[in-house]
Scaffold this motif. Structure first.
Motif, short mmCIF file in Angstrom:
data_model
loop_
_atom_site.label_atom_id
_atom_site.label_comp_id
_atom_site.label_asym_id
_atom_site.label_seq_id
_atom_site.Cartn_x
_atom_site.Cartn_y
_atom_site.Cartn_z
N PHE A 286 -50.23 -37.25 25.77
CA PHE A 286 -51.30 -38.24 25.87
C PHE A 286 -51.22 -39.24 24.72
CE2 PHE A 286 -53.86 -34.51 27.70
CZ PHE A 286 -53.18 -34.62 28.89
N HIS B 3 -56.13 -30.77 30.90
CA HIS B 3 -57.10 -31.50 30.08
C HIS B 3 -57.80 -32.61 30.88
CE1 HIS B 3 -55.20 -29.44 26.65
NE2 HIS B 3 -54.09 -29.65 27.35
N GLY C 99 -56.98 -40.91 31.68
CA GLY C 99 -57.54 -39.94 30.73
C GLY C 99 -59.03 -40.07 30.53
N SER C 100 -59.70 -40.87 31.37
CA SER C 100 -61.12 -41.16 31.13
C SER C 100 -62.06 -40.01 31.48
CB SER C 100 -61.54 -42.40 31.91
OG SER C 100 -61.20 -42.25 33.28
N PHE D 273 -51.63 -43.05 26.17
CA PHE D 273 -52.87 -43.82 26.23
C PHE D 273 -52.91 -44.89 25.15
CE2 PHE D 273 -54.45 -39.67 28.03
CZ PHE D 273 -54.44 -40.13 29.34
N ARG E 53 -57.59 -40.34 22.46
CA ARG E 53 -58.48 -39.59 23.35
C ARG E 53 -59.40 -38.65 22.57
NH1 ARG E 53 -57.87 -35.41 27.68
NH2 ARG E 53 -59.18 -36.14 29.40
N TYR F 266 -48.44 -31.65 31.45
CA TYR F 266 -49.19 -32.51 30.54
C TYR F 266 -49.58 -31.75 29.27
CZ TYR F 266 -49.96 -35.97 34.14
OH TYR F 266 -49.80 -36.92 35.08
N CYS G 261 -56.67 -34.80 32.73
CA CYS G 261 -55.87 -36.01 32.94
C CYS G 261 -55.10 -35.85 34.26
CB CYS G 261 -54.87 -36.19 31.80
SG CYS G 261 -55.69 -36.46 30.24
N ASP H 26 -60.95 -46.05 32.37
CA ASP H 26 -59.78 -45.74 31.55
C ASP H 26 -59.30 -46.99 30.79
OD1 ASP H 26 -57.67 -43.61 31.00
OD2 ASP H 26 -56.45 -45.32 31.63
#
Ligand code: CS2
Length: 483
Positions: free
Chosen positions: A9, A71, A90-91, A13, A17, A4, A73, A42
């Motif tokens: 991201f 990170h 990713g929350s 997403f 983020r 990742y 995620c 999320d």
């Protein structure tokens, strides 16, 4: 193998983020939280960017250590017999380890941006007496936290510290949201926190009772711990080397009491049911799903089944669980029969999901904390109405047989429970005598209270079942009660 990275991201997403700020502090970032609340949040982040989650691990830093390099995620996979779907979550913006980052965690609790502190710390994390629902004032963590309030280790200790710091600084309190399978989880958490606060100062206790909300919630998703096989399935599907993905079922439910004086995320936009009274939902779930789960776990384990889906593949077991729910649990619930029948059928299908590797041993853990709300409340009510409790009592007898620590083939059982050493002593003294074992375990007041040990019909029923479990084993015991 692909790892990742923020570039990944950006493509994945539906929100930026880098613009997300925290609004929720969550205690206990285990697999359940990551498959449940963090997934709902999320989705919310695409419409509201100020409700990111800061997680905190009160016990082990393993989730933090695994997720920090990616990170925070992770992949959430939902799996049933026919398909597996993956999604990147990713929350969770950061995870704090309470042992090494206590000061940062305490500072976050006092951060005005944090408006909700939620918890999934399991039943025992509340440091309470499961039969009365009161704070266990002799719990070593509670004794520690009361003696050294600036160095809390328990969930109630952290909550009270945070609420006090905010009160002193003139910052509005956060709302405390329990997402654990406690009975009336909001009220129970309020009682525990208020008592803890009262032991610190009566003014603080009255501030909390006047100003802090503790909404109840019913949470539901079956989330076994991630296995090496799950990791491989997910890696093959995503081509990403995720250090700690989560594997769960497609089903998810969250019913929430809408009492958030300091504000809340737009939960209603992402499938959360916001209601005035959660208790009917909560009781239905604790009694049907969790009650059946626990009975199935003890008896299934004794019968030699490692996984819930294996237990459900036995026609006699599946029939027993269905009869337990239909005959003895559903009649205690004040909801339309059709709705309950639908709920039961759905749960039986979920239990049978072969893609979920949910160990009976896992569910059997911490029985002292689970039996009161899952099986004993239902038993009490039925005994009061002179109704039979045969199948429910077999579930309890399964637990009694299980905590003796020796299985049907004479092998040791790894009994995990805060009271495990007490059970061991009782079992050793009883020496496989059903009456002595039942009498000894019924005297554990934290589980059975003062009333159940005095109920002679219940005791006789338990002795009969325990005797049968010792003599003939779980398979035959359940077969006799399968219809
Ligand atoms: C299970 C629960 O481990 C257990 O005791 O009964 O975790 C159950 O899977 C969840 O409550 C389902 O929502």
């Amino acid at each position: 193998m692909f790892k990742y990275s923020p570039a990944h991201f950006d493509q994945t997403f539906s929100y930026d983020r880098t613009l997300i700020s925290p609004g929720i502090l969550h205690l206990g970032v285990g697999a359940f939280h990551r498959a449940h609340m963090a997934a709902y949040v999320d989705t919310i982040l695409a419409i509201q960017n100020d409700w990111g989650i800061i997680g905190a691990s009160l016990r082990r830093p393993d989730t933090k250590l695994a997720l920090a390099p990616q990170h925070f995620c992770y992949t959430l996979a939902t799996r049933d017999e026919t398909s597996t779907r993956t999604r990147l979550i990713g929350s969770v913006l950061d995870i704090l380890d309470a042992h090494t980052q206590r000061a940062e965690l305490l500072a976050k609790l006092a951060d005005p941006r944090i408006r909700i502190v939620s918890l999934t710390v399991t039943e025992k994390g509340y440091c309470y007496d499961p039969s009365s629902g009161d704070l266990d004032e002799n719990h070593p963590d509670v004794v520690h936290d009361l003696a050294r309030p600036d160095e809390p280790v328990s969930a109630p200790g952290f909550l009270v510290h945070g609420l006090l710091a905010r009160w002193r600084a003139g910052i509005a309190p956060f709302t405390v949201l329990s997402c654990d399978n406690l009975p009336a989880n909001g009220k129970t958490t309020a009682r525990i926190v208020s008592r803890f606060a009262a032991l610190c100062s009566s003014e603080l206790a009255s501030h909390i009772s006047r100003n802090v909300a503790f909404p109840s919630s019913m949470v539901d998703r079956i989330v076994p711990p991630t296995t090496a096989a799950d990791r491989k399935i997910i890696r093959d599907l995503t081509n990403v080397d995720d250090a700690w993905p989560v594997m769960t079922e497609p089903f998810s439910q969250w019913v929430l009491e809408d009492t958030f004086p300091s504000g809340r995320a737009a939960f209603e936009r992402v499938g959360v049911q916001l209601v005035d009274r959660v208790e009917p939902f909560e009781r239905m779930k604790l009694r049907i799903l969790n009650g059946a789960h626990s009975a199935l776990a003890y008896l299934g384990y004794l019968a030699g089944h490692d996984y819930v889906a294996d237990v459900m593949r036995s026609p006699a077991f599946a029939a027993f669980i269905r009869a337990l729910i239909s005959e003895e649990i559903m009649p205690t619930l004040d909801l339309p029969g059709e709705e309950l029948g639908h709920y039961r059928d759905n749960i039986l299908t979920r239990f049978a999901n072969p893609a979920l590797k949910h160990r009976t041993w896992q569910i059997a853990m911490d029985g002292s904390q689970k039996l009161p709300q899952r099986l004993l409340a239902t038993i009490r009510e039925r005994l009061d109405n002179n109704q039979s409790v045969d199948r429910l009592a077999l579930g309890v007898a399964g637990w009694m047989r299980y905590v003796t620590g020796i299985d049907e083939r004479g092998r040791p059982i790894d009994v995990r429970d805060p009271l495990a050493s007490r059970f061991r002593k009782i079992a050793d003294q009883a020496d496989r005598n059903p009456s002595l074992l039942v009498a000894g375990l019924l005297r554990v007041q934290e589980i059975f209270g003062d009333d159940l040990p005095r109920h002679s019909d219940f005791r006789t029923c338990l002795i009969g079942h325990v005797g049968k479990l010792f003599d003939t084993g779980a398979d035959l015991a359940i077969a006799a009660l399968s219809s």
